[in-house]
Design a protein around this motif. Structure first.
Motif, PDB file in Angstrom:
ATOM      1  N   ALA A   1       1.208  -1.002   0.193  1.00 42.79           N
ATOM      2  CA  ALA A   1       0.213   0.031  -0.377  1.00 42.79           C
ATOM      3  C   ALA A   1       1.028   1.483  -0.283  1.00 42.79           C
ATOM      4  O   ALA A   1       0.432   1.940  -0.693  1.00 42.79           O
ATOM      5  CB  ALA A   1      -1.450  -0.155   1.033  1.00 42.79           C
ATOM      6  N   ALA A   2       1.735   1.133   0.803  1.00 43.40           N
ATOM      7  CA  ALA A   2       2.819   2.671   0.642  1.00 43.40           C
ATOM      8  C   ALA A   2       3.737   2.528  -0.490  1.00 43.40           C
ATOM      9  O   ALA A   2       4.888   4.012  -0.723  1.00 43.40           O
ATOM     10  CB  ALA A   2       3.677   2.439   2.112  1.00 43.40           C
ATOM     11  N   LYS A   3       3.736   1.499  -1.320  1.00 41.28           N
ATOM     12  CA  LYS A   3       4.681   1.372  -2.595  1.00 41.28           C
ATOM     13  C   LYS A   3       4.723   2.645  -3.139  1.00 41.28           C
ATOM     14  O   LYS A   3       3.388   2.867  -3.555  1.00 41.28           O
ATOM     15  CB  LYS A   3       5.021   0.327  -3.171  1.00 41.28           C
ATOM     16  CG  LYS A   3       6.252   0.153  -4.539  1.00 41.28           C
ATOM     17  CD  LYS A   3       5.886  -1.118  -5.057  1.00 41.28           C
ATOM     18  CE  LYS A   3       7.185  -1.593  -6.094  1.00 41.28           C
ATOM     19  NZ  LYS A   3       6.967  -2.848  -6.724  1.00 41.28           N
ATOM     20  N   GLY A   4       5.884   3.395  -3.397  1.00 42.13           N
ATOM     21  CA  GLY A   4       5.330   4.141  -4.475  1.00 42.13           C
ATOM     22  C   GLY A   4       5.242   5.516  -4.476  1.00 42.13           C
ATOM     23  O   GLY A   4       4.878   6.594  -4.760  1.00 42.13           O
ATOM     24  N   LYS A   5       4.893   5.714  -2.555  1.00 39.35           N
ATOM     25  CA  LYS A   5       4.046   7.029  -1.734  1.00 39.35           C
ATOM     26  C   LYS A   5       5.277   7.816  -0.806  1.00 39.35           C
ATOM     27  O   LYS A   5       5.936   6.821   0.220  1.00 39.35           O
ATOM     28  CB  LYS A   5       2.566   7.107  -1.424  1.00 39.35           C
ATOM     29  CG  LYS A   5       1.598   6.205  -2.350  1.00 39.35           C
ATOM     30  CD  LYS A   5       0.836   5.502  -1.080  1.00 39.35           C
ATOM     31  CE  LYS A   5      -1.094   4.700  -2.243  1.00 39.35           C
ATOM     32  NZ  LYS A   5      -1.649   4.362  -1.466  1.00 39.35           N
ATOM     33  N   THR A   6       5.092   8.977  -1.200  1.00 37.43           N
ATOM     34  CA  THR A   6       5.581   9.938   0.035  1.00 37.43           C
ATOM     35  C   THR A   6       5.222   9.549   0.910  1.00 37.43           C
ATOM     36  O   THR A   6       4.357  10.494   0.969  1.00 37.43           O
ATOM     37  CB  THR A   6       6.497  11.297  -0.382  1.00 37.43           C
ATOM     38  OG1 THR A   6       7.281  10.981  -1.937  1.00 37.43           O
ATOM     39  CG2 THR A   6       7.057  11.805   0.376  1.00 37.43           C
ATOM     40  N   PRO A   7       5.318   9.936   2.656  1.00 37.26           N
ATOM     41  CA  PRO A   7       4.959   9.910   3.631  1.00 37.26           C
ATOM     42  C   PRO A   7       4.617  11.726   3.894  1.00 37.26           C
ATOM     43  O   PRO A   7       5.431  12.705   3.738  1.00 37.26           O
ATOM     44  CB  PRO A   7       5.738   9.463   4.818  1.00 37.26           C
ATOM     45  CG  PRO A   7       6.355   8.661   4.178  1.00 37.26           C
ATOM     46  CD  PRO A   7       7.005   9.507   2.631  1.00 37.26           C
ATOM     47  N   ASP A   8       3.401  12.009   3.953  1.00 32.55           N
ATOM     48  CA  ASP A   8       3.036  13.274   4.312  1.00 32.55           C
ATOM     49  C   ASP A   8       1.552  13.047   5.902  1.00 32.55           C
ATOM     50  O   ASP A   8       0.084  13.680   4.891  1.00 32.55           O
ATOM     51  CB  ASP A   8       2.045  13.878   3.049  1.00 32.55           C
ATOM     52  CG  ASP A   8       1.873  15.286   3.048  1.00 32.55           C
ATOM     53  OD1 ASP A   8       2.551  15.943   3.818  1.00 32.55           O
ATOM     54  OD2 ASP A   8       2.581  15.979   1.671  1.00 32.55           O
ATOM     55  N   LEU A   9       1.984  13.385   6.357  1.00 34.61           N
ATOM     56  CA  LEU A   9       1.063  14.001   7.473  1.00 34.61           C
ATOM     57  C   LEU A   9       0.118  15.702   6.778  1.00 34.61           C
ATOM     58  O   LEU A   9      -1.085  14.767   7.715  1.00 34.61           O
ATOM     59  CB  LEU A   9       2.168  13.926   9.079  1.00 34.61           C
ATOM     60  CG  LEU A   9       0.737  13.757   9.776  1.00 34.61           C
ATOM     61  CD1 LEU A   9       0.335  12.823  10.352  1.00 34.61           C
ATOM     62  CD2 LEU A   9       1.749  14.063  11.097  1.00 34.61           C
ATOM     63  N   GLN A  10       0.157  16.380   7.162  1.00 34.54           N
ATOM     64  CA  GLN A  10       0.065  17.075   6.519  1.00 34.54           C
ATOM     65  C   GLN A  10      -1.312  16.373   5.299  1.00 34.54           C
ATOM     66  O   GLN A  10      -2.301  17.198   5.592  1.00 34.54           O
ATOM     67  CB  GLN A  10       0.501  18.438   6.363  1.00 34.54           C
ATOM     68  CG  GLN A  10       0.006  19.759   6.096  1.00 34.54           C
ATOM     69  CD  GLN A  10      -0.969  19.784   7.287  1.00 34.54           C
ATOM     70  OE1 GLN A  10      -0.427  20.131   8.638  1.00 34.54           O
ATOM     71  NE2 GLN A  10      -2.201  20.031   6.907  1.00 34.54           N
ATOM     72  N   LYS A  11      -0.733  16.278   4.414  1.00 33.26           N
ATOM     73  CA  LYS A  11      -1.614  16.130   3.265  1.00 33.26           C
ATOM     74  C   LYS A  11      -3.458  15.115   3.885  1.00 33.26           C
ATOM     75  O   LYS A  11      -4.253  15.383   3.604  1.00 33.26           O
ATOM     76  CB  LYS A  11      -0.802  15.438   2.507  1.00 33.26           C
ATOM     77  CG  LYS A  11      -1.978  15.544   1.342  1.00 33.26           C
ATOM     78  CD  LYS A  11      -0.551  14.449  -0.258  1.00 33.26           C
ATOM     79  CE  LYS A  11      -1.705  14.147  -1.410  1.00 33.26           C
ATOM     80  NZ  LYS A  11      -1.359  13.908  -2.406  1.00 33.26           N
ATOM     81  N   LEU A  12      -2.192  14.034   4.786  1.00 31.24           N
ATOM     82  CA  LEU A  12      -3.430  13.086   5.615  1.00 31.24           C
ATOM     83  C   LEU A  12      -4.763  13.511   6.082  1.00 31.24           C
ATOM     84  O   LEU A  12      -5.143  13.550   6.299  1.00 31.24           O
ATOM     85  CB  LEU A  12      -2.419  11.955   6.038  1.00 31.24           C
ATOM     86  CG  LEU A  12      -3.514  10.422   6.569  1.00 31.24           C
ATOM     87  CD1 LEU A  12      -4.259   9.942   5.394  1.00 31.24           C
ATOM     88  CD2 LEU A  12      -2.640   9.722   7.179  1.00 31.24           C
ATOM     89  N   LEU A  13      -3.892  14.830   7.057  1.00 27.93           N
ATOM     90  CA  LEU A  13      -4.686  15.335   8.300  1.00 27.93           C
ATOM     91  C   LEU A  13      -6.431  16.152   6.962  1.00 27.93           C
ATOM     92  O   LEU A  13      -6.921  16.386   7.439  1.00 27.93           O
ATOM     93  CB  LEU A  13      -4.100  16.022   9.006  1.00 27.93           C
ATOM     94  CG  LEU A  13      -2.997  15.783  10.082  1.00 27.93           C
ATOM     95  CD1 LEU A  13      -2.470  16.391  10.997  1.00 27.93           C
ATOM     96  CD2 LEU A  13      -4.228  14.796  10.606  1.00 27.93           C
TER      97      LEU A  13
END
Length: 356
Positions: free
Chosen positions: A318-330
């Protein structure tokens, strides 16, 4: 890097006073575990014992490792969280017949079918000891207790049969004072997945010597069938009633006891134990004691991918190719920003005559 110092059973003892009734079988199980841990190369900083509620559930206090003394029947849920948070930890679940099969029956079933990589030790004394001797799910019919003064009419649950039915990939049995118990524990640890071990345990106060019919040292060879993978199912001795074995009655599709003459077990049709044969494991669990010996040791061992392996693989995909971005998630969904403009608007509304 300095290699870790070799540990002994003493290294796994805590400074806590061990508080069980004098003569309780839990003492023997504790010593068996403490002897086994250094032999399998376990380390305290990498080991977690999780228990529920009951006499057996005091166990984490007495092992020099991490531990959780949780709530009644929910040790599997806590252990699952521990394992998912850090899959590298060695997780042991300590439970009893009431804790695991009554209030915790649902949790026990799910941890087995999910196949969490852990060792589950169920202490079965066929009674509620901590709450003063009420009958438990495994108590035999006719058991007299404070809650069944005229004798229990319940048909008892069989923990090993329950585990097999729930889809467990490893099922074994032993008893508290057996010299073979450490070998059973080692086999459980070597299994990758949920390893279920039923340990018959003597409650000296409320159900004394209930397992003496097969656990007593005298004549044990006639009443105990210790199973070993790849070896014939033999028991008894020529000094007593003669060597006997377990054979398959192919006409009725059930097990039977046969005499072994002159050591020729093959001629007698004795089965060779195959730990991967689930059908035979079911039959061994259901053998009525008296007409048959008590089947002990590893009954079934057929590994499959563990629960946490599947969860980790799914998360990685699920995380492959994705950059962690907490602000975007919120910021997803119904969100808003509180700043000077919204504060001014609120102030204007408050001064317009509206009353709260």
């Amino acid at each position: 890097m300095t290699p870790p110092q070799k540990m002994t059973a003493k290294d796994w003892e805590t400074d806590q006073e061990v508080r069980w009734c004098p003569g309780c079988g839990d003492y023997a199980i504790l010593k068996a575990v403490q002897r086994t841990l250094p032999e399998i190369g376990a380390r305290p900083e990498n080991t977690v014992f999780v228990s529920g509620i009951g006499c057996s559930s005091r166990f984490p206090y007495y092992v020099e490792s991490y531990g959780f003394h949780t709530i009644h029947g929910r040790a599997p849920a806590v252990a699952t969280g521990v394992k998912l948070a850090n899959p590298e930890l060695d997780v042991w679940i300590i439970t009893g017949d009431g804790d695991a099969l009554s209030i915790g029956g649902n949790h026990t079933m799910h941890v087995l079918r999910r196949n969490l990589n852990c060792q589950i030790l169920l202490f079965n004394n066929e009674i509620y000891g901590l709450t003063k001797g009420q009958y438990s799910p495994t108590s035999r019919e006719g058991t007299k207790s404070p809650s069944t003064p005229y004798g229990s009419v319940d048909h008892p649950a069989k923990p090993a049969a329950f585990a097999l039915g729930a889809g467990a990939r490893f099922v074994a049995r032993g008893f508290d004072v057996s010299k073979n118990l450490p070998d059973v524990l080692k086999a459980a640890y070597a299994h990758k997945g949920a390893a279920f071990v039923e340990i018959f345990q003597n409650c000296i106060v409320y159900n004394k010597d209930v397992f003496e019919d097969f656990a007593a040292p005298k004549g044990a060879e006639d009443r105990q069938l210790w199973l070993k993978d790849g070896e014939p199912m033999l028991f008894g001795s020529d000094k007593t009633g003669g060597v006997k074995g377990i054979a398959l009655d192919r006409e009725n599709l059930c097990l039977k006891v046969v005499d072994v003459l002159d050591g020729d077990w093959q001629a007698a049709g004795v089965i060779v134990h195959d730990v991967r044969n689930r059908s035979i494991a079911h039959m061994l669990v259901e053998m009525p004691f008296g007409a048959f010996p008590m089947a002990l040791g590893v009954l079934y061992d057929d590994p499959a991918p563990s629960f946490e392996e599947g969860v980790i693989a799914q998360n990685e995909a699920a995380a492959k190719g994705k950059t962690p971005d907490l602000q975007k998630l919120l910021s997803l969904g119904q969100t808003w920003v509180v700043g000077p403009e919204t504060e001014a608007a609120d102030a204007g509304s408050a001064g317009s005559g509206h009353e709260l």
